[in-house]
Scaffold this motif. Sequence first.
Motif, PDB file in Angstrom:
ATOM      1  N   SER A 135      11.838  18.653 -21.283  1.00 59.22           N
ATOM      2  CA  SER A 135      10.585  19.087 -21.886  1.00 59.22           C
ATOM      3  C   SER A 135      10.812  19.323 -23.374  1.00 59.22           C
ATOM      4  O   SER A 135      11.961  19.412 -23.843  1.00 59.22           O
ATOM      5  CB  SER A 135      10.092  20.381 -21.223  1.00 59.22           C
ATOM      6  N   PHE A 136       9.731  19.452 -24.109  1.00 57.11           N
ATOM      7  CA  PHE A 136       9.831  19.721 -25.544  1.00 57.11           C
ATOM      8  C   PHE A 136      10.598  21.017 -25.781  1.00 57.11           C
ATOM      9  O   PHE A 136      11.460  21.093 -26.653  1.00 57.11           O
ATOM     10  CB  PHE A 136       8.424  19.808 -26.166  1.00 57.11           C
ATOM     11  N   GLU A 137      10.283  22.044 -24.981  1.00 57.25           N
ATOM     12  CA  GLU A 137      10.927  23.348 -25.138  1.00 57.25           C
ATOM     13  C   GLU A 137      12.429  23.269 -24.856  1.00 57.25           C
ATOM     14  O   GLU A 137      13.236  23.858 -25.575  1.00 57.25           O
ATOM     15  CB  GLU A 137      10.274  24.395 -24.221  1.00 57.25           C
ATOM     16  N   GLU A 138      12.793  22.530 -23.793  1.00 55.51           N
ATOM     17  CA  GLU A 138      14.211  22.381 -23.459  1.00 55.51           C
ATOM     18  C   GLU A 138      14.954  21.631 -24.566  1.00 55.51           C
ATOM     19  O   GLU A 138      16.064  22.006 -24.946  1.00 55.51           O
ATOM     20  CB  GLU A 138      14.373  21.622 -22.138  1.00 55.51           C
ATOM     21  N   ASN A 139      14.337  20.586 -25.089  1.00 58.60           N
ATOM     22  CA  ASN A 139      14.968  19.804 -26.142  1.00 58.60           C
ATOM     23  C   ASN A 139      15.122  20.630 -27.416  1.00 58.60           C
ATOM     24  O   ASN A 139      16.149  20.568 -28.093  1.00 58.60           O
ATOM     25  CB  ASN A 139      14.167  18.533 -26.408  1.00 58.60           C
ATOM     26  N   LYS A 140      14.111  21.412 -27.754  1.00 55.34           N
ATOM     27  CA  LYS A 140      14.181  22.260 -28.939  1.00 55.34           C
ATOM     28  C   LYS A 140      15.280  23.306 -28.769  1.00 55.34           C
ATOM     29  O   LYS A 140      16.052  23.566 -29.695  1.00 55.34           O
ATOM     30  CB  LYS A 140      12.820  22.934 -29.171  1.00 55.34           C
ATOM     31  N   LEU A 141      15.360  23.901 -27.579  1.00 59.03           N
ATOM     32  CA  LEU A 141      16.407  24.877 -27.287  1.00 59.03           C
ATOM     33  C   LEU A 141      17.789  24.226 -27.377  1.00 59.03           C
ATOM     34  O   LEU A 141      18.733  24.806 -27.918  1.00 59.03           O
ATOM     35  CB  LEU A 141      16.174  25.477 -25.893  1.00 59.03           C
ATOM     36  N   PHE A 142      17.900  23.004 -26.875  1.00 56.18           N
ATOM     37  CA  PHE A 142      19.151  22.237 -26.946  1.00 56.18           C
ATOM     38  C   PHE A 142      19.568  22.028 -28.405  1.00 56.18           C
ATOM     39  O   PHE A 142      20.720  22.281 -28.774  1.00 56.18           O
ATOM     40  CB  PHE A 142      18.956  20.896 -26.231  1.00 56.18           C
ATOM     41  N   GLU A 143      18.638  21.609 -29.244  1.00 54.44           N
ATOM     42  CA  GLU A 143      18.942  21.371 -30.661  1.00 54.44           C
ATOM     43  C   GLU A 143      19.329  22.666 -31.368  1.00 54.44           C
ATOM     44  O   GLU A 143      20.236  22.680 -32.200  1.00 54.44           O
ATOM     45  CB  GLU A 143      17.746  20.713 -31.344  1.00 54.44           C
ATOM     46  N   ASN A 144      18.637  23.765 -31.044  1.00 56.59           N
ATOM     47  CA  ASN A 144      18.974  25.058 -31.647  1.00 56.59           C
ATOM     48  C   ASN A 144      20.382  25.495 -31.247  1.00 56.59           C
ATOM     49  O   ASN A 144      21.117  26.056 -32.063  1.00 56.59           O
ATOM     50  CB  ASN A 144      17.950  26.120 -31.261  1.00 56.59           C
ATOM     51  N   CYS A 145      20.753  25.244 -30.000  1.00 54.24           N
ATOM     52  CA  CYS A 145      22.110  25.576 -29.537  1.00 54.24           C
ATOM     53  C   CYS A 145      23.149  24.761 -30.307  1.00 54.24           C
ATOM     54  O   CYS A 145      24.193  25.294 -30.694  1.00 54.24           O
ATOM     55  CB  CYS A 145      22.243  25.323 -28.036  1.00 54.24           C
ATOM     56  N   LEU A 146      22.869  23.493 -30.535  1.00 48.92           N
ATOM     57  CA  LEU A 146      23.807  22.653 -31.280  1.00 48.92           C
ATOM     58  C   LEU A 146      23.983  23.156 -32.709  1.00 48.92           C
ATOM     59  O   LEU A 146      25.071  23.086 -33.277  1.00 48.92           O
ATOM     60  CB  LEU A 146      23.338  21.196 -31.289  1.00 48.92           C
TER      61      LEU A 146
END
Length: 190
Positions: A29-40
């Motif tokens: 989802s958009f939220e999961e992808n955004k969270l993934f990028e923030n973690c990186l």
Amino acid sequence: MEPSLFYISSPPRPQPQPQPQPKHSSDWSFEENKLFENCLAEFNLDSPDLFEKIGLRIPTKTVEDIKKQYEKLVEDVKMIESGFVPLPNYQNISPNPPTNNSTRPNPKKRGIPWTKEEHQNFLAGLDKYGKGDWKSISRHCVQTKNPTQVASHAQKYFQKLEKCNSAQKYFHKLENCTSAQSSTPRSIWK
């Protein structure tokens, strides 16, 4: 004899427990992808437990899902940097955006000025990581600014350097041409 319990209606049912979301889904989802990028951006990419740390932040994905997403991202970045991804066609966009302030819900905020310490850390990071590695400079040297802010500061810094260098070249030529006026103090030119 003890009284027995009789139910007038059906006996009470236990409340259903919420079902956990599936731990494996190939769609992000958009939220999961955004969270993934923030973690990186937050975690050290060289950490041996990087994917496990990200998995704690995104409980709907397995470590294997996260590794695959990371590999896709790396591949996408390689394609973009090598020029294989075509640029979008922006011809349909008006070159003059509307000037009516009502179309812009939030006016542009001004940034917080850089402190002398932040600028000194920026210069140290520039020496250590080189021009263009804004992410490393942000992560290791100027931790109060994100990579975009570091890049913006660098752009202004190099423009100012170029302006000063061209002014010095101009004044140097001027001094060579007019040796009689070489006693003019430089402070008036600043």
